[in-house]
Write a protein that holds these residues in place. Structure first.
Motif, PDB file in Angstrom:
ATOM      1  N   PRO A 101      -1.585  14.285 -40.057  1.00  0.00           N
ATOM      2  CA  PRO A 101      -0.600  14.541 -41.112  1.00  0.00           C
ATOM      3  C   PRO A 101      -0.309  16.039 -41.195  1.00  0.00           C
ATOM      4  CG  PRO A 101      -2.735  13.975 -42.054  1.00  0.00           C
ATOM      5  CD  PRO A 101      -2.856  13.811 -40.572  1.00  0.00           C
ATOM      6  N   SER A 102       0.818  16.367 -41.757  1.00  0.00           N
ATOM      7  CA  SER A 102       1.182  17.782 -41.902  1.00  0.00           C
ATOM      8  C   SER A 102       0.264  18.453 -42.919  1.00  0.00           C
ATOM      9  CB  SER A 102       2.637  17.910 -42.365  1.00  0.00           C
ATOM     10  OG  SER A 102       2.756  17.482 -43.711  1.00  0.00           O
ATOM     11  N   ASP A 103       0.210  19.773 -42.851  1.00  0.00           N
ATOM     12  CA  ASP A 103      -0.575  20.531 -43.831  1.00  0.00           C
ATOM     13  C   ASP A 103      -0.099  20.225 -45.248  1.00  0.00           C
ATOM     14  OD1 ASP A 103      -1.928  21.618 -41.716  1.00  0.00           O
ATOM     15  OD2 ASP A 103      -1.256  23.679 -42.058  1.00  0.00           O
ATOM     16  N   GLU A 104       1.206  20.103 -45.424  1.00  0.00           N
ATOM     17  CA  GLU A 104       1.753  19.822 -46.753  1.00  0.00           C
ATOM     18  C   GLU A 104       1.254  18.479 -47.290  1.00  0.00           C
ATOM     19  OE1 GLU A 104       3.737  20.681 -44.077  1.00  0.00           O
ATOM     20  OE2 GLU A 104       3.988  22.776 -44.666  1.00  0.00           O
ATOM     21  N   GLU A 105       1.189  17.483 -46.402  1.00  0.00           N
ATOM     22  CA  GLU A 105       0.685  16.170 -46.824  1.00  0.00           C
ATOM     23  C   GLU A 105      -0.793  16.246 -47.200  1.00  0.00           C
ATOM     24  OE1 GLU A 105       3.048  12.841 -44.300  1.00  0.00           O
ATOM     25  OE2 GLU A 105       1.969  14.328 -43.095  1.00  0.00           O
ATOM     26  N   ILE A 106      -1.556  16.980 -46.410  1.00  0.00           N
ATOM     27  CA  ILE A 106      -2.987  17.131 -46.696  1.00  0.00           C
ATOM     28  C   ILE A 106      -3.186  17.850 -48.030  1.00  0.00           C
ATOM     29  CG2 ILE A 106      -5.124  18.240 -45.943  1.00  0.00           C
ATOM     30  CD1 ILE A 106      -4.150  17.768 -43.027  1.00  0.00           C
ATOM     31  N   ILE A 107      -2.444  18.925 -48.230  1.00  0.00           N
ATOM     32  CA  ILE A 107      -2.568  19.691 -49.473  1.00  0.00           C
ATOM     33  C   ILE A 107      -2.153  18.833 -50.674  1.00  0.00           C
ATOM     34  CG2 ILE A 107      -1.645  21.673 -50.752  1.00  0.00           C
ATOM     35  CD1 ILE A 107      -1.595  23.157 -47.993  1.00  0.00           C
ATOM     36  N   ALA A 108      -1.106  18.036 -50.512  1.00  0.00           N
ATOM     37  CA  ALA A 108      -0.674  17.147 -51.605  1.00  0.00           C
ATOM     38  C   ALA A 108      -1.787  16.160 -51.955  1.00  0.00           C
ATOM     39  CB  ALA A 108       0.593  16.409 -51.211  1.00  0.00           C
ATOM     40  N   ARG A 109      -2.467  15.641 -50.941  1.00  0.00           N
ATOM     41  CA  ARG A 109      -3.583  14.722 -51.202  1.00  0.00           C
ATOM     42  C   ARG A 109      -4.723  15.441 -51.915  1.00  0.00           C
ATOM     43  NH1 ARG A 109      -1.939  12.376 -46.024  1.00  0.00           N
ATOM     44  NH2 ARG A 109      -1.166  10.287 -46.525  1.00  0.00           N
ATOM     45  N   LEU A 110      -4.986  16.656 -51.505  1.00  0.00           N
ATOM     46  CA  LEU A 110      -6.047  17.426 -52.163  1.00  0.00           C
ATOM     47  C   LEU A 110      -5.680  17.691 -53.624  1.00  0.00           C
ATOM     48  CD1 LEU A 110      -6.956  19.891 -49.283  1.00  0.00           C
ATOM     49  CD2 LEU A 110      -8.417  18.079 -50.209  1.00  0.00           C
ATOM     50  N   PHE A 111      -4.415  17.964 -53.881  1.00  0.00           N
ATOM     51  CA  PHE A 111      -3.970  18.176 -55.262  1.00  0.00           C
ATOM     52  C   PHE A 111      -4.115  16.899 -56.096  1.00  0.00           C
ATOM     53  CE2 PHE A 111      -2.497  22.392 -54.539  1.00  0.00           C
ATOM     54  CZ  PHE A 111      -2.288  22.929 -55.797  1.00  0.00           C
ATOM     55  N   ARG A 112      -3.989  15.763 -55.452  1.00  0.00           N
ATOM     56  CA  ARG A 112      -4.188  14.496 -56.155  1.00  0.00           C
ATOM     57  C   ARG A 112      -5.669  14.104 -56.182  1.00  0.00           C
ATOM     58  NH1 ARG A 112       0.532  13.094 -53.006  1.00  0.00           N
ATOM     59  NH2 ARG A 112      -0.805  11.928 -51.578  1.00  0.00           N
ATOM     60  N   ARG A 113      -6.528  14.973 -55.636  1.00  0.00           N
ATOM     61  CA  ARG A 113      -7.986  14.780 -55.576  1.00  0.00           C
ATOM     62  C   ARG A 113      -8.357  13.548 -54.767  1.00  0.00           C
ATOM     63  NH1 ARG A 113      -9.653  19.160 -55.534  1.00  0.00           N
ATOM     64  NH2 ARG A 113     -11.742  18.649 -56.175  1.00  0.00           N
TER      65      ARG A 113
END
Length: 187
Positions: A8-20
């Motif tokens: 997945p893109s970095d943006e997708e990974i970061i979005a998942r991290l933001f959603r915990r």
């Protein structure tokens, strides 16, 4: 066997991290784990220490995103693993163990000022200096002094002898010293 699945893109990974979501951390580790391990091994010189640094990297990523939202996840995790690895190296260095970092420090001690009063402006000056180098010279410098790639490995990568690479790095360090001295920094 190499994993050919699309990451997945970095943006997708970061979005998942933001959603915990734990999946975001797992994806970051899958995408950048080998990269982080190579940095940690070069700095610590000890596979077990490198593995610990990489594991600690993922904990730091989990604890810092959110609130941090890095522009580049690759650079963000590289910075974390590098700093953790340097901390481990410093600790082990006081106990008599040495890695590639010993020679890095020795190489840079003649051109980088080590006094506290000068440390605040140094990152900006280094950015300016590196921006003035041609792409290849900047890449070689960063590979050696940020990622701790051994001189012999760089020489092979660039198709020159190890002595020629050492001389090339020496010339770049001399340029850095002259640059810093022109800005009032003394070594």
């Amino acid at each position: 066997m190499k994993d050919n699945r699309q990451h997945p893109s970095d943006e997708e990974i970061i979005a998942r991290l933001f959603r915990r979501e734990q999946a975001g951390l797992e994806q970051a580790a899958q995408k950048y784990g080998t990269y982080c391990m190579s940095i940690a091994k070069r700095i610590t010189g000890v596979p077990e220490d490198a593995e610990e640094c990489v594991n600690d990297t993922w904990l730091r990523v989990w604890n810092s995103i959110p609130p941090q939202r890095p522009a580049s996840l690759r650079l963000y995790v590289a910075s974390i693993v590098r700093n953790l690895s340097l901390d481990v190296w410093r600790k082990s260095h006081t106990q008599g163990r040495r890695g590639e970092t010993v020679s890095l420090c020795a190489e840079l001690e003649d051109c980088i000022p080590m006094t506290d009063g000068q440390a605040d402006e140094l990152p900006d000056l280094l950015d300016t200096f590196l921006g003035g180098l041609d792409r290849e010279e900047r890449t070689v410098f960063l590979l050696r002094y940020w990622y701790a790639v051994p001189t012999g490995t760089l020489a092979k990568q660039y198709g020159i002898g190890e002595n020629a690479m050492a001389a090339r790095l020496y010339r770049t360090r001399s340029k850095l010293r002259a640059f810093l001295e022109s800005r009032g920094y003394t070594v």
